[in-house]
Design an enzyme around this catalytic site. Structure first.
Site, PDB file in Angstrom:
ATOM      1  N   ALA A 100       2.318  -8.527  -0.270  1.00  0.00           N
ATOM      2  CA  ALA A 100       2.038  -7.652  -1.563  1.00  0.00           C
ATOM      3  C   ALA A 100       0.233  -7.898  -1.910  1.00  0.00           C
ATOM      4  CB  ALA A 100       2.976  -8.108  -2.912  1.00  0.00           C
ATOM      5  N   ASP A 101       0.043  -6.493  -2.608  1.00  0.00           N
ATOM      6  CA  ASP A 101      -1.119  -6.772  -3.213  1.00  0.00           C
ATOM      7  C   ASP A 101      -1.194  -6.120  -4.555  1.00  0.00           C
ATOM      8  OD1 ASP A 101      -4.083  -7.513  -2.772  1.00  0.00           O
ATOM      9  OD2 ASP A 101      -4.423  -5.430  -3.148  1.00  0.00           O
ATOM     10  N   THR A 102      -1.842  -6.284  -5.517  1.00  0.00           N
ATOM     11  CA  THR A 102      -1.755  -6.002  -6.784  1.00  0.00           C
ATOM     12  C   THR A 102      -3.193  -5.831  -7.518  1.00  0.00           C
ATOM     13  OG1 THR A 102       0.436  -6.878  -7.092  1.00  0.00           O
ATOM     14  CG2 THR A 102      -0.713  -6.161  -9.236  1.00  0.00           C
ATOM     15  N   VAL A 137       1.278  -2.481  -3.960  1.00  0.00           N
ATOM     16  CA  VAL A 137       1.890  -2.082  -2.795  1.00  0.00           C
ATOM     17  C   VAL A 137       2.554  -3.357  -1.893  1.00  0.00           C
ATOM     18  CG1 VAL A 137       1.582  -1.660  -0.292  1.00  0.00           C
ATOM     19  CG2 VAL A 137       0.525  -0.201  -2.315  1.00  0.00           C
TER      20      VAL A 137
END
Length: 260
Positions: A100-102, A137
Site C-alpha cells: 500500500a501507499d498513502t 492505493v
C-alpha cells in the site's frame, strides 16, 4: 510497466473474510511495509504475515501524473515490484504480497512525509480548520506461478484505490509547535498519525478511518477475497457442526473463538 494487473473497480458482494482465515494462515503472506500503522490494521484480522519493506526510492516526479491517484498507484507498484524481486533474489518463499501507499492531498498539492520539523509545522498549521484528502492505493499479488525465476507478469496482480476526507479542528499555535517539534510527524505522510496524539486535532472523518492509518481495511478485504477466489484458494466451509438457530457466519466466529 506491462504486468498482468487490473483495477478492481466493481467487486462482487463482499463475503466474510474470516471464513477463510485458516486457509490464509496456511499461506506465506508478505506485508511490503514497515509501517506500524499498517501492521496494527492487519493485526485486526488475526492474519499471520511477515514484514518485508521496500527499498523503492519513492521519488517519482509528481508533475508527470495527471491525477494524484496515478502517482500513488505508480509508487505502490514500484514498491511491490521491488519487494517481489528481493523475495526472489533471497529465495524467500511466499504466496501473497500486500502493498500500500498513502498520501495526503491539500489544495491540489500532494503532501508526503515532512522533511524536517519546520515542514511538519507548516503542514499541520495549513491543515488546521481545513479539510484534506487521504488517498491510498492497495496492490495485492497472488503467486500462481511457483517457478522461482517467474517474472511478475506471470502472477495474479490487482489494485484498488481509497479516498477519505479528514477535517482538522481549531488548533492552537502552541499545540502545533509542540507537536511539530517531536519526531512523530516525520515518519508519516501528511505529518500526522490519526491513531496517535495527533488524533486529537481531527474533528471529522468522512470515509474509511483505516485508510487514514494507511491500510483501508474494508477495501483491502474485498480485494483480497476476490484475489484468493480467482487463485482457487478457497474451499467449501463445512457446516456439519452448525447449532440450532446458528448462522454459518456465527459458526465461523464461534470456531475461531474456541481455538483461542
Amino acid at each position: 510497466m506491462c504486468i498482468r494487473d487490473r483495477y478492481m473497480g466493481s467487486i462482487s458482494k463482499f463475503d466474510m473474510l474470516l471464513k477463510y482465515l485458516e486457509i490464509l494462515n496456511a499461506k506465506n503472506i508478505i506485508l511490503a511495509s514497515k509501517s506500524s500503522g499498517r501492521r496494527q490494521v492487519l493485526d485486526l484480522l488475526k492474519l499471520k504475515y511477515e514484514c518485508y519493506p521496500s527499498d523503492f526510492a519513492e521519488d517519482l516526479r509528481k508533475e508527470d501524473f495527471a491525477r494524484p491517484v496515478d502517482y500513488v498507484r505508480e509508487t505502490c507498484l514500484g514498491k511491490m515490484n521491488d519487494v517481489y524481486k528481493k523475495l526472489h533474489k533471497n529465495k524467500k518463499d511466499f504466496d501473497l504480497i500486500i502493498c500500500a501507499d498513502t498520501v495526503c492531498i491539500f489544495k491540489d498539492r500532494i503532501i508526503e512525509k515532512p522533511a524536517d520539523h519546520e515542514e511538519a509545522y507548516q503542514i499541520i498549521k495549513a491543515f488546521a480548520n481545513e479539510k484534506h484528502e487521504v488517498i491510498s492505493v492497495i496492490y495485492i499479488l497472488v503467486r500462481i506461478d511457483p517457478n522461482p525465476d517467474a517474472p511478475i507478469e506471470n502472477q495474479l496482480v490487482a489494485w484498488a484505490p481509497e479516498s477519505t476526507i479528514v477535517e482538522f479542528g481549531d488548533i492552537s499555535e502552541d499545540a502545533i509547535k509542540f507537536f511539530a517539534a517531536t519526531d512523530a510527524p516525520l515518519s508519516v505522510s501528511g505529518g500526522y498519525s490519526i491513531q496517535d496524539s495527533a488524533g486529537s486535532f481531527i474533528k471529522s472523518v468522512y470515509g474509511c478511518f483505516y485508510n487514514v492509518i494507511g491500510l483501508p481495511l474494508y477495501g483491502m478485504c474485498k480485494l483480497l477475497l476476490e484475489m484468493i477466489k480467482k487463485a482457487n484458494w478457497i474451499q467449501a466451509v463445512s457446516y456439519t457442526h452448525l447449532r440450532a438457530h446458528e448462522t454459518p457466519e456465527h459458526l465461523v466466529c464461534r470456531l475461531l473463538l474456541e481455538k483461542k
